[in-house]
Design an enzyme around this catalytic site. Sequence first.
Site, mmCIF file in Angstrom:
data_model
loop_
_atom_site.group_PDB
_atom_site.id
_atom_site.type_symbol
_atom_site.label_atom_id
_atom_site.label_comp_id
_atom_site.label_asym_id
_atom_site.label_seq_id
_atom_site.Cartn_x
_atom_site.Cartn_y
_atom_site.Cartn_z
ATOM 1 C CE LYS A 72 39.307 44.792 31.516
ATOM 2 N NZ LYS A 72 39.633 45.413 32.516
ATOM 3 C CG HIS B 81 43.082 35.411 32.014
ATOM 4 N ND1 HIS B 81 44.207 35.376 32.736
ATOM 5 C CD2 HIS B 81 42.819 36.694 32.187
ATOM 6 C CE1 HIS B 81 44.512 36.427 33.317
ATOM 7 N NE2 HIS B 81 43.758 37.298 32.899
ATOM 8 C CG HIS C 35 41.531 35.110 36.747
ATOM 9 N ND1 HIS C 35 41.195 35.602 35.526
ATOM 10 C CD2 HIS C 35 41.575 36.262 37.192
ATOM 11 C CE1 HIS C 35 41.161 36.638 35.190
ATOM 12 N NE2 HIS C 35 41.469 37.297 36.236
HETATM 13 N N1 ARG Z 1 40.089 42.116 40.736
HETATM 14 C C1 ARG Z 1 41.382 42.111 41.014
HETATM 15 C C2 ARG Z 1 42.087 41.672 39.904
HETATM 16 O O1 ARG Z 1 41.823 41.113 38.952
HETATM 17 C C3 ARG Z 1 41.962 41.256 42.388
HETATM 18 C C4 ARG Z 1 41.119 41.604 43.541
HETATM 19 C C5 ARG Z 1 42.124 41.290 44.748
HETATM 20 N N2 ARG Z 1 41.454 41.454 45.905
HETATM 21 C C6 ARG Z 1 41.376 42.805 46.669
HETATM 22 N N3 ARG Z 1 40.694 42.884 47.701
HETATM 23 N N4 ARG Z 1 41.999 43.815 46.061
HETATM 24 O O2 ARG Z 1 43.395 42.236 39.842
#
Ligand code: ARG
Length: 568
Positions: free
Chosen positions: A126, A129, A132
Site C-alpha cells: 500500500k 503516504h 503516515h
Molecule cells: N498498520 C496499521 C495501519 O496502517 C497500523 C498498525 C498500528 N500498530 C498496531 N500495533 N496495531 O493502520
Amino acid sequence: MDFKEKVAEIFTSLEPDLSMDDALQLIEIPPNAEMGDYAVPCFKFAKKYRKSPAALANEFVEKIGNRDEFEKIESAGPYVNFFVNKSQFAEKVLRKAFEEKENFGKTNVGEGKTVIVEFSSPNIAKPFHIGHIRSTLIGNALYKIYTYLGYNTIAINHLGDYGTQFGMLISAYKKWGTPEVVEAIERDPINELMKLYVRYNKEIETHPEYQEEARYWFNQLEKGNEEAQRLWAWFREVSLKEFNRVYDMFGIKFDSYAGESFYSDKMPAIIDELEDKGLLKESEGAKIVELSDYGLTDALIQKSDGSTLYVTRDVAAAKYRKDTYNFYKNIYVVGAQQKLHFDQWRKIIDLMGYDWAYDCVHVMFGTVSLEDGALSTRKGRVVYLEDVLNKAIEKTREIIEERNPNLENKEEVAKQVGIGAVIFQELFNNRIKDYVFSWDKTLSFEGETGPYVQYTYARTCSLLRKADLEIDDDVDYTLLTDNESFNVIKKLDGFKAAVLNAHDKYEPFMVTRYLVGLAQEFNRFYHGCPIITEDERIKKARLLLTLTVNRVLKKGLELLGMEAPEKM
Ligand code: ARG
C-alpha cells in the site's frame, strides 16, 4: 541546588509541615519579568493562620529578609515574588551547561528501564503516504527523547504485512502475473501491486467466486504453502525497499520490523490461552471476547474459517514484547481513529490477568490534510510521502539559490533544511490537533519554523567561527545581567523541563516550541548585544552564552530527528 529549589527550601524552613515536594509544586513562574522569576502564592496558608493571603505574603517577606541568591524578594498582593541574583544565576546555568556539554538537559529517569516505541507501521503493498508522516515523526522523536533520558529504547515497526488482502494479491498475481507485470512490480512495486489489488476488487463484482479464491490463498499462506509464502515474501521485500528510501531520508532506523506476520505462528497459543481463561464466546461460528460490560463493543478474535484478526495479532504482539523485552512501557504511536481498537485490546489483556496492560500506552494523534483538500486513499488521490520530501528539498534549493547562491554543499543543505522543515511543522502542535500541511508555513525562514531555528543555529556557528577563540566558563558573569542576556539564560535553564515534559506527556511539540522560544530570545540578544566586540571580557562572556545556545539548539533539533547544518 538551583534557584527554584532555593525558594522551596526557604519556604520549608518557614513552614515545617511543608515538604520539599509540596513546596516545589507550589512555586509558579510568573508570566512577566516585573513579577520576578519565581512566585509563591500564599492562599494555601490563609486558613491555618486565619489571615488574608496578602497579609501573609507581607509577613513572609519580612521573615525571609535578604538572601544572597536573590536581588529582591517582595510581596505583590497574595504572592511572594523572588528576583534571582542575575549574575549568580548566569554563572550557575552557564557553568553547568559548559561542563555537561551534550548532556545538559539530561536526567537519569530512564536508567535501567526498557521502553518500546512502536511507530510508523505502514501496510505493505500500500502507498506510504502523507498520512503516515504523523506516526513516523512523532514516534521517532519520542524514541530519541526517551533514549536521551537514559531508557533502553527499542524502535519497532509493526508492519501491516498480514491479513486477507494478501490472499487477494496472491490470487490476482496468479491470474495476471505476466513477465511484464513482474518487471513492472520490480520497477514501481507499490503502484503496481495497488493496480492488481484494485483490479481484483473490481472483478469480484462480476466474479463473486474470486472472494472465495482470495480466502483460499490467505488460508494457504497461513498454512505455510510454499508458493503463497514466496509471493508474500516478495511483496514484502519490494515494499520495504520503498519504505526504507523514506526512512533513510529522515534518518530513521528501526530495531525490529516484527510486524503482523511475525505473530501468525503465535496465534494458536493465544487462542488457547483466551479459551483456558474462559474469555472466548461462540458467536455464529466465530470466537469473540464480550466487552459490553466495559462499555466497549465485542472483539472478534477468530473468524468462522479459523483466520485471526488484527486485534488477535496485537494481543499476541503485546505478550511477546513483555516476554522478550520485559518493558517498563510499551508505547504505540497510532492515529486516534484506532482508539476503540486499542481500548478493546487493552481490556482483553487486562481480562487475561496481566497487570502490565496498563503499561501499554496508545499515543494517538489527529489527522493531517493538504491545503488542496483532504487526502483519501479510496478516491485514489494519494500523496506519497517521498514526493512531499522531494518537493520540500526542491523548494529549499530554490530559496538557497535566491538568498545564498555561493553556499558550499548546497545540495546537502537543501536536504537538511527541506526535510527538517517538514519534520518541524509536523512536530509543532499538540499531537491530537488535526492540521493542514502548508508549504508556506513549512518553508518560511521568518516564522516559527524549522528553517528559522536551523538558521539561528547556523548563526551561532558563524559567530563561533568568526571569534576563533578557545571558549571557557571562566568569564565575568556580571556582564551577563542585562535583560537580553538574562532572558536567554532563563530559556537555557528551561531546557531540561521541556525535555522532561515532552517525555511525561508524549508530546514532542514541547521541545519544538522550546526551540523556537530559545531561537527568538537568542536573536533578540544578538541584535541588542554585539557579540564580537573590542572589549575582550564582554566578548568572552557573550561567546560563552552563544556556545551554550549553539549546543542546546543542536541537541534539541537532534531530539526531533532534525539535522543542524553549520552554514546555510
Ligand atoms: N498498520 C496499521 C495501519 O496502517 C497500523 C498498525 C498500528 N500498530 C498496531 N500495533 N496495531 O493502520
